[in-house]
Design an enzyme around this catalytic site. Sequence first.
Site, PDB file in Angstrom:
ATOM      1  N   CYS A   1      19.363  -0.477  62.402  1.00 20.18           N
ATOM      2  CA  CYS A   1      18.775  -0.095  63.685  1.00 20.18           C
ATOM      3  C   CYS A   1      19.792   0.437  64.686  1.00 20.18           C
ATOM      4  O   CYS A   1      19.433   0.788  65.799  1.00 20.18           O
ATOM      5  CB  CYS A   1      18.028  -1.276  64.297  1.00 20.18           C
ATOM      6  SG  CYS A   1      19.141  -2.574  64.846  1.00 20.18           S
ATOM      7  N   GLY A   2      21.068   0.475  64.309  1.00 20.71           N
ATOM      8  CA  GLY A   2      22.083   1.000  65.210  1.00 20.71           C
ATOM      9  C   GLY A   2      23.061  -0.024  65.753  1.00 20.71           C
ATOM     10  O   GLY A   2      23.760   0.241  66.729  1.00 20.71           O
ATOM     11  N   LYS A   3      23.138  -1.207  65.133  1.00 15.31           N
ATOM     12  CA  LYS A   3      24.071  -2.244  65.606  1.00 15.31           C
ATOM     13  C   LYS A   3      25.510  -1.739  65.590  1.00 15.31           C
ATOM     14  O   LYS A   3      26.247  -1.938  66.556  1.00 15.31           O
ATOM     15  CB  LYS A   3      23.982  -3.508  64.746  1.00 15.31           C
ATOM     16  CG  LYS A   3      22.740  -4.318  64.922  1.00 15.31           C
ATOM     17  CD  LYS A   3      22.783  -5.616  64.137  1.00 15.31           C
ATOM     18  CE  LYS A   3      22.996  -5.461  62.660  1.00 15.31           C
ATOM     19  NZ  LYS A   3      21.913  -4.862  61.911  1.00 15.31           N
ATOM     20  N   THR A   4      25.921  -1.101  64.502  1.00 13.82           N
ATOM     21  CA  THR A   4      27.306  -0.643  64.385  1.00 13.82           C
ATOM     22  C   THR A   4      27.607   0.433  65.415  1.00 13.82           C
ATOM     23  O   THR A   4      28.645   0.392  66.080  1.00 13.82           O
ATOM     24  CB  THR A   4      27.592  -0.134  62.960  1.00 13.82           C
ATOM     25  OG1 THR A   4      27.358  -1.207  62.041  1.00 13.82           O
ATOM     26  CG2 THR A   4      29.030   0.345  62.827  1.00 13.82           C
TER      27      THR A   4
ATOM     28  N   ASP B   1      27.691  -6.647  62.752  1.00  9.56           N
ATOM     29  CA  ASP B   1      26.637  -6.917  61.784  1.00  9.56           C
ATOM     30  C   ASP B   1      26.280  -8.392  61.677  1.00  9.56           C
ATOM     31  O   ASP B   1      25.121  -8.754  61.715  1.00  9.56           O
ATOM     32  CB  ASP B   1      27.051  -6.386  60.412  1.00  9.56           C
ATOM     33  CG  ASP B   1      25.938  -6.479  59.385  1.00  9.56           C
ATOM     34  OD1 ASP B   1      24.769  -6.250  59.751  1.00  9.56           O
ATOM     35  OD2 ASP B   1      26.233  -6.775  58.216  1.00  9.56           O
TER      36      ASP B   1
ATOM     37  N   ARG C   1      27.007   5.739  52.101  1.00  6.15           N
ATOM     38  CA  ARG C   1      27.587   4.598  52.808  1.00  6.15           C
ATOM     39  C   ARG C   1      29.098   4.760  53.006  1.00  6.15           C
ATOM     40  O   ARG C   1      29.750   5.529  52.322  1.00  6.15           O
ATOM     41  CB  ARG C   1      27.371   3.317  51.999  1.00  6.15           C
ATOM     42  CG  ARG C   1      25.986   3.077  51.481  1.00  6.15           C
ATOM     43  CD  ARG C   1      24.982   2.730  52.498  1.00  6.15           C
ATOM     44  NE  ARG C   1      25.272   1.425  53.104  1.00  6.15           N
ATOM     45  CZ  ARG C   1      24.557   0.921  54.078  1.00  6.15           C
ATOM     46  NH1 ARG C   1      23.525   1.571  54.573  1.00  6.15           N
ATOM     47  NH2 ARG C   1      24.854  -0.244  54.590  1.00  6.15           N
TER      48      ARG C   1
END
Length: 160
Positions: A41-44, A64, A156
């Site tokens: 969802c865009g945490k990083t 994360d 990735r």
Amino acid sequence: LRLGSVISQHEKFLVSRCAVIGVQPPAGTKHYMCLLMPPNCGKTGLAMMVPTIPGWKVTCVSDDIAWLYIGRDGRLYAVNPEDGFSGSAGGRSMARDPGIIETIKSNTIFSNVAVTADGGVWWEGLTNDAPRSIIDWQGKPWTSGSGTPAAHWNSRYLTP
């Protein structure tokens, strides 16, 4: 995450998928935020934000997973049990995610990305135009007219 969940039952802490960041205004105190968010969802991207407002600073503690516990002083503490960052490469660019792109420029393992003639990596969205000579994620020669993506949708990166 699984190991942390088992240990946490004995040590009395919470293991969670979350970003922990510190935000500091130009002449102020740094405040930390724990952001519980679902996968992909865009945490990083949020945790590695590069502020555009002069003087502001953002510090990434975790992008994360964090082990959270309440100290004897009643404050919430967080530990990042991971070393490094991993995430989806697809769609990332210097315009969208400068913190991530700077971090993955070296010492990074990539999977399912395209390879450029000079040995670099590429995926759709990384640059406005595709490099001339590319080998796609399946090992086949690729051009922008190939009709298929050069990189897998779930390409990735893993970096220290």
